[in-house]
Design a protein around this motif. Structure first.
Motif, PDB file in Angstrom:
ATOM      1  N   ASP A 170       7.324 -46.001  11.584  1.00  0.00           N
ATOM      2  CA  ASP A 170       8.562 -46.207  11.526  1.00  0.00           C
ATOM      3  C   ASP A 170       8.996 -44.045  12.320  1.00  0.00           C
ATOM      4  O   ASP A 170       9.967 -44.000  12.435  1.00  0.00           O
ATOM      5  CB  ASP A 170       9.269 -45.275  10.291  1.00  0.00           C
ATOM      6  N   LEU A 171       7.554 -43.958  12.171  1.00  0.00           N
ATOM      7  CA  LEU A 171       7.679 -42.394  13.506  1.00  0.00           C
ATOM      8  C   LEU A 171       7.308 -42.384  15.121  1.00  0.00           C
ATOM      9  O   LEU A 171       7.794 -42.032  15.688  1.00  0.00           O
ATOM     10  CB  LEU A 171       6.833 -41.572  13.264  1.00  0.00           C
ATOM     11  N   LEU A 172       7.374 -44.049  15.252  1.00  0.00           N
ATOM     12  CA  LEU A 172       6.875 -44.792  16.923  1.00  0.00           C
ATOM     13  C   LEU A 172       8.527 -44.765  17.093  1.00  0.00           C
ATOM     14  O   LEU A 172       9.327 -45.601  17.152  1.00  0.00           O
ATOM     15  CB  LEU A 172       5.528 -45.474  16.478  1.00  0.00           C
ATOM     16  N   GLY A 173       8.297 -44.467  18.642  1.00  0.00           N
ATOM     17  CA  GLY A 173       9.306 -45.277  19.892  1.00  0.00           C
ATOM     18  C   GLY A 173       8.740 -45.845  20.706  1.00  0.00           C
ATOM     19  O   GLY A 173       8.408 -47.451  19.854  1.00  0.00           O
ATOM     20  N   ASP A 174       8.151 -45.875  21.862  1.00  0.00           N
ATOM     21  CA  ASP A 174       7.748 -46.970  22.296  1.00  0.00           C
ATOM     22  C   ASP A 174       6.031 -46.417  22.726  1.00  0.00           C
ATOM     23  O   ASP A 174       5.581 -47.850  22.727  1.00  0.00           O
ATOM     24  CB  ASP A 174       7.939 -46.118  23.971  1.00  0.00           C
TER      25      ASP A 174
END
Lengths: 357, 335
Positions: free
Chosen positions: B125-129
């Motif tokens: 949930d914390l990650l972007g790419d």
């Protein structure tokens, strides 16, 4: 080979009642009075008016109290309970140029330790323990023993960024320990204990510790008693090699393991004096005098009475203070009773401990 | 051309504020350690700490981001010590380090837990790419760190641990890579009867994911026979310790028996505060790849040799930056 351990007689108290003399001592650390912990917290609090000078005064007071507590228990040699030290590596690393601190690292759970890094050549600057020793010997009427963390442990429990090997770092530190002991001897110290708990976890390095000890005792007069304390390990991994160490006394923790390992030291003949742990520091149950007497007799399986020292297994700092005191007092009583029984010829030195059925 | 992928084997030091806060919230004794049923305050502190180590990895530019395993009070034994059918015994030494964990005593069936999957869900949930990397103990190390009081037989226990881990992996959110940490293969290598089964146990875990799987070993070189058997495991890469290990033995193993199409290189010291320059790390990468004469690789994971929790927080963070910079295409080193 072991040093000439004839130096124990200087610790026999004046007017000692018995011909036999079992030297009674402690490993070093002692529970801090609650108010000292509070004083430490206050000194760290920037909003408090409690200064470093106040803390120094509190340390002096605590050293007086604990040294006195050791004397009241009847010990032949006393320590200040290491009231000025929080941790056995950090205390020295703060005083040795070449070390730096980067923050706490985990030991287990939420127990941390400010494991220092060696980033430059380690050097001797100001004395580490001379002030502490002078203060304690001034307030004590009994001889004062000085525990020093050994160079092998100081090296193993640090990050080594600078030296080619941990052994090289340990040898460099051993030279500093030697310099410190010279200063302590000049100040009047007669009884030094080198603490090397790290050897218990890496016993294959016993030769490195041996070389460190050679450096530590170089030029130290024979009348200065040098002990080595190693705790919580498999002693068969360092015996009989430790017979070659240049020490007067080897201090072991064996009470905790019910003397399962005592036979390790019976063959070949044990060369240095044996300082035997006769009370367990990991249980708050106070051993009775009778029980401790039986533990002392375990030591007589290894060495004759004139080579036996009695002490707790290790530092007692994790015990409640009244328990620590009672253990010491019972230990001294037990030693005095065993001395009397030895004088009376009531202990069979060929079989000091009855065989189990 | 080998693609260099910067990553770590996880198990980060807690940020210093979290060391203090969690020690106040949880306490210092054995029974205060993580149980899997911690209250909201503790969960909240770990959530904030996780967010911090995840964003640090992103800021450093690592190619794979791990959860950090900050809750793993018992280090690699964690997936068992929080299990409902496992009781925790005494505090025992963690390999030959000055670190200790609770002995996990397995008293019943190793059923599905979901503990690690929940941590990874929170991380995803914390990650972007960025690409998520899952971390678990390998089945051999986890069984080696535990005491079996239920299965009764070493081989059955290894199979049970392996099935348990496979079940856990099956519940993981999407992840790019799975690191299975197997220091016990070096530290206490399997005996004659078990060594053949280790590859099957690892394959069973590996088969539970579509991600690339790396079996990472450390604290020395693998015994030749153990390595030969490990090559039968159905994984994408084997990881080697080129810091603490006997490099010649490791290179011998690789050159003699070959290795997988990808490789993981433990080249940054996870147990020393001396921070390597990116150039030094890159030189080590090139030296190692040059010394593997038999093959070239699609991917080389560039990592610390061990977990990072042995380090103070500041040095661990600096090592992340060194790893990330070492794998940048534009970094030039003198050959």
């Amino acid at each position: 080979m072991s040093r000439d351990a004839e130096n124990r007689e200087q610790f026999r108290p004046e007017g000692h009642d018995t011909e036999h003399f079992l030297l009674t001592t402690v490993v070093g650390s002692y529970p801090k009075p609650k108010w000292l912990n509070r004083a430490n917290d206050l000194a760290e609090d920037p909003d408090s008016k409690f200064t470093q000078e106040h803390l120094h005064e509190a340390h002096d007071d605590a050293c007086r109290v604990i040294t006195n507590e050791h004397e009241r228990s009847g010990l032949d040699t006393v320590v200040d309970g290491e009231m000025r030290r929080e941790e056995m590596v950090e205390y020295f690393a703060h005083r040795i140029p070449g070390y730096e601190f980067n923050g706490p690292v985990k030991v287990w759970g939420h127990n941390y330790f400010d494991k220092p890094s060696v980033v430059g050549e380690v050097e001797y600057d100001e004395p580490w323990l001379v002030d502490e020793f002078e203060f304690t010997s001034e307030v004590a009427s009994k001889p004062v023993k000085v525990p020093i963390t050994g160079p092998y442990t100081l090296a193993s429990w640090s990050f080594n960024e600078r030296y080619d090997s941990e052994a090289d770092l340990a040898y460099a530190l051993a030279d500093l320990v030697n310099e410190e002991i010279e200063q302590l001897v000049e100040a009047g110290a007669t009884y030094i204990q080198i603490d090397e708990p790290a050897l218990a976890t890496t016993p294959d390095d016993h030769a490195i510790v041996g070389e460190c000890l050679e450096r530590i005792v170089a030029g130290i007069p024979d009348e200065v008693r040098i002990g080595l304390h190693v705790c919580y390990g498999d002693y068969s991994r360092i015996y009989p090699e430790l017979n070659d160490y240049p020490i007067d006394e080897f201090d072991v923790e064996l009470c905790n393991g019910g003397y399962e390992q005592i036979d390790v030291f019976t063959d070949p003949e044990f060369e240095p004096d044996l300082a035997l742990g006769v009370v367990d520091v990991h249980t708050a149950d106070v051993e009775s005098v009778e029980e401790i007497k039986e533990n002392i007799k375990q030591g007589l399986k290894v060495v004759p009475p004139e080579k036996l020292t009695v002490s707790p297994d290790c530092g007692v700092k994790l015990l409640p203070r009244e328990v620590a005191y009672q253990k010491m007092e019972n230990m001294v009583t037990a030693a005095r009773e065993v001395e009397a029984e030895l004088d009376a010829g009531e202990i069979d030195l060929d079989a000091p401990v009855p065989q189990a059925d | 051309m080998t693609e260099l992928v910067s990553t770590t084997p996880g198990l980060y030091p807690l940020p210093d504020w979290a060391k203090q806060e969690l020690s106040d919230l949880k306490g210092h004794q054995k029974h205060d350690l993580i149980s899997g049923t911690e209250g909201a305050d503790i969960v909240g502190a770990y959530d904030r700490a996780r967010e911090e180590v995840v964003s640090e990895q992103g800021d450093a530019g690592l190619d794979r981001v791990v959860e950090g395993q900050l809750r793993w009070d018992d280090m690699l034994a964690h997936p068992l010590t929080v299990h409902e059918n496992v009781e925790t015994g005494g505090i025992v030494r963690y390999y030959d380090n000055n670190n200790f964990y609770r002995d996990p005593q397995v008293r019943g069936e190793l059923s599905f837990s979901g503990d690690v999957a929940a941590e990874l869900d929170a991380t995803a949930d914390l990650l972007g790419d960025e690409s998520l990397q899952a971390v678990l103990p390998g089945p051999y190390s986890l069984s080696d760190l535990a005491t079996d009081e239920h299965y009764g037989d070493e081989a059955d226990f290894l199979d049970a641990v392996s099935e348990f881990l496979a079940g856990e992996v099956d519940a993981f959110p999407d992840h790019e890579t799975l690191f299975l940490l197997e220091p016990s293969l070096v530290f206490s290598p399997p005996g004659e009867d078990v060594d053949e089964r280790v590859a099957e146990a690892i394959s069973a875990v590996s088969d539970a994911t579509d991600a690339d799987v790396v079996v990472h070993t450390y604290w020395g070189a693998l015994d030749e026979k153990v390595y030969a058997h490990l090559m039968d495991a159905d994984v994408d890469a084997i990881g080697f310790d080129f810091v603490a290990g006997d490099r010649d033995q490791t290179l011998y193993n690789i050159n003699e028996y070959g290795t997988k199409d990808d490789i993981a290189l433990g080249l940054v010291d996870g147990q020393n505060t001396l921070v390597e320059d990116p150039e030094t790390v890159r030189e080590r990468v090139e030296w190692t790849l040059d010394n593997v004469q038999t093959q070239t690789f699609d991917t080389a994971y560039v990592t610390s040799n061990t977990e990072l929790f042995y380090l103070p927080e500041n040095r661990a963070t600096e090592k992340l930056a060194a790893l990330a910079a070492a794998t940048e295409d534009e970094l030039e080193v003198e050959a």
